[in-house]
Design an enzyme around this catalytic site. Structure first.
Site, PDB file in Angstrom:
ATOM      1  N   ARG A 174       0.837  -1.209   0.000  1.00  8.35           N
ATOM      2  CA  ARG A 174       0.000   0.000   0.000  1.00  8.35           C
ATOM      3  C   ARG A 174       0.864   1.248   0.000  1.00  8.35           C
ATOM      4  O   ARG A 174       1.116   1.862   1.025  1.00  8.35           O
ATOM      5  CB  ARG A 174      -0.975  -0.012   1.170  1.00  8.35           C
ATOM      6  N   ARG A 183      -2.020   9.020   2.063  1.00 10.79           N
ATOM      7  CA  ARG A 183      -1.820  10.372   2.557  1.00 10.79           C
ATOM      8  C   ARG A 183      -0.389  10.728   2.892  1.00 10.79           C
ATOM      9  O   ARG A 183      -0.109  11.859   3.182  1.00 10.79           O
ATOM     10  CB  ARG A 183      -2.750  10.593   3.749  1.00 10.79           C
ATOM     11  N   TYR A 234     -16.650  -7.775   4.903  1.00 10.65           N
ATOM     12  CA  TYR A 234     -17.214  -6.440   4.616  1.00 10.65           C
ATOM     13  C   TYR A 234     -18.632  -6.564   4.057  1.00 10.65           C
ATOM     14  O   TYR A 234     -19.502  -5.756   4.353  1.00 10.65           O
ATOM     15  CB  TYR A 234     -16.354  -5.696   3.598  1.00 10.65           C
ATOM     16  N   ARG A 284      -6.021  13.225  -5.378  1.00  6.65           N
ATOM     17  CA  ARG A 284      -7.265  12.794  -4.741  1.00  6.65           C
ATOM     18  C   ARG A 284      -8.254  13.961  -4.668  1.00  6.65           C
ATOM     19  O   ARG A 284      -9.445  13.795  -4.916  1.00  6.65           O
ATOM     20  CB  ARG A 284      -6.963  12.255  -3.346  1.00  6.65           C
ATOM     21  N   ASP A 296      -8.844  -0.528  -4.885  1.00  4.56           N
ATOM     22  CA  ASP A 296      -9.120  -1.016  -3.535  1.00  4.56           C
ATOM     23  C   ASP A 296      -9.745  -2.398  -3.641  1.00  4.56           C
ATOM     24  O   ASP A 296     -10.379  -2.724  -4.644  1.00  4.56           O
ATOM     25  CB  ASP A 296     -10.061  -0.070  -2.788  1.00  4.56           C
TER      26      ASP A 296
END
Ligand code: 1CP
Length: 343
Positions: free
Chosen positions: A23, A27, A151, A36, A73
């Site tokens: 990853r 940020r 999820y 973004r 993602d």
């Protein structure tokens, strides 16, 4: 393409041990935050191949890793199976209508039809491969069926997994039906990623540690193995990385047709080597918070290089990079890994 990285995945000799960072975007890079903001929100960024390609390439240019992980993602898969998805600032991903019964499960789009809806992922991969230097590998990925199903049933991240575990213990047929449906989509999804230019594919099983041993092998690893065997049969030249997070106590029972085992930061590398080092190349596993200190980073990289001095290793973090890590320290980590392994 990305020969050093791909060779290392197959356990072949390479001039140095390659490094990438699980990853990479996010940020910690101001350049990512700018793109973004331009996209408006996170999902828009995933849906926009040009911008997704741009943020994929940022860490390659800025920190010098040996492989690029496509920007996307894991949750775009259930999203394209028909589940409405939102990423809420400060809270993470939310599915408005979690799967709680057979009717909702049957309504999910399955197989190739769902995989065909992920064209923006394949378009992103094609753009990246065209722009990425030949000596860098391109990593495609998916979530494992179990991690995606948590999820899909819980509707969001969870600390207790009580809703999904209720299904495991009281309604295992329902759980298997959902996992089988997600597995079929993922097989097509990874095939299409490879056709679009992925040199390597990784399966993230982030919530592996939620399951006791027998349930882990029944409800997660068996499906991951099935996907790996399917991909290996069709694309033997594509390395497969498996990353089940947090199951050091189960390593004796790990088997299957894949190439690289991702070691998380809580599993001592020497222990993973003893259990799996003969069968698989090991990837990892610096604790990501060591990146806050160059001294702590150096200590770990030196120790990993010593433990893995016989090769069959890919340097990496033992989980995702945190947003407040300094870019300077991320660069330091990558450079150091490349240096120590050339000694
Ligand atoms: O801009 C932002 O604030 C969004 C943060 C973010 C990013 C950068 C999310 C939301 N996803 C991603 C990208 C991402 N996710 C990648 C692309 C590589 C890169 O970072 O460049 C990858 C490989 C993932 C994989 C992913 N997403 C996993 C598996 C890996 C892991 O870390 O365990 C998981 C569990 C997710 C779900 C997810 N997506 C985003 C968040 C905040 C979460 C976790 C939420 C939770 O803890 O439940």
């Amino acid at each position: 393409m990305g020969k050093i990285f791909v060779d290392a995945c197959f356990g072949k000799e390479t001039p140095y041990t390659p490094v990438w960072m699980m990853r990479q975007a996010g940020r910690y890079l101001p350049e990512y935050m700018e793109v973004r903001a331009e996209a408006g929100n996170f999902l828009n960024l995933c849906h926009n191949p040009k911008l997704a390609c741009e943020v994929t390439l940022q860490p390659i240019d800025i920190v010098g890793v040996d492989a690029a992980i496509m920007f996307s993602d894991i949750l775009v898969v259930p999203n394209e199976m028909g589940m409405e998805l939102d990423f809420i600032k400060g809270e993470g991903p939310i599915f408005a209508n979690p799967i709680r019964d057979e009717k909702a499960l049957d309504a999910l789009i399955g197989g190739e039809e769902a995989a065909n809806k992920l064209t923006y992922v394949y378009d992103t991969l094609k753009l990246i491969r065209a722009e990425l230097a030949d000596d860098k590998a391109l990593i495609g990925f998916t979530g494992s069926p179990w991690t995606l199903a948590t999820y899909m049933i819980e509707g969001q991240g969870t600390k207790t997994y009580n809703i999904v575990k209720k299904e495991i213990y009281s309604n295992p047929e329902f759980m298997h039906k959902l996992l089988a449906k997600v597995t079929e989509v993922i097989k097509f999804y990874l095939e299409k990623q490879i056709e679009a230019g992925a040199d390597v594919v990784q399966i993230f099983d982030s919530w592996a540690a939620a399951l006791e041993e027998s349930k882990y092998f029944e409800f997660s690893w068996s499906y991951m193995k099935e996907i790996a065997a399917h991909i290996k049969a069709k694309y033997p030249h594509i390395p497969i990385i498996m990353f089940p997070k947090g199951i050091p106590a189960y390593l004796d029972k790990i088997d299957g047709d894949f190439d690289v085992f991702g070691v998380d930061w809580a599993t001592p590398m020497a222990y993973a080597k003893e259990k799996l080092g003969d069968k698989y190349v090991l990837q990892g596993n610096m604790e990501p918070c060591r990146l806050y200190s160059q001294e702590a980073t150096k200590e770990c990289v030196e120790s990993l290089a010593e433990t893995m001095k016989d090769g069959r290793h890919i340097f990496n973090l033992g989980h995702g990079i945190l947003p407040d890590v300094s870019v300077e320290n991320a660069k330091y980590f990558v450079k150091l890994c490349q240096e120590v392994s050339k000694r």
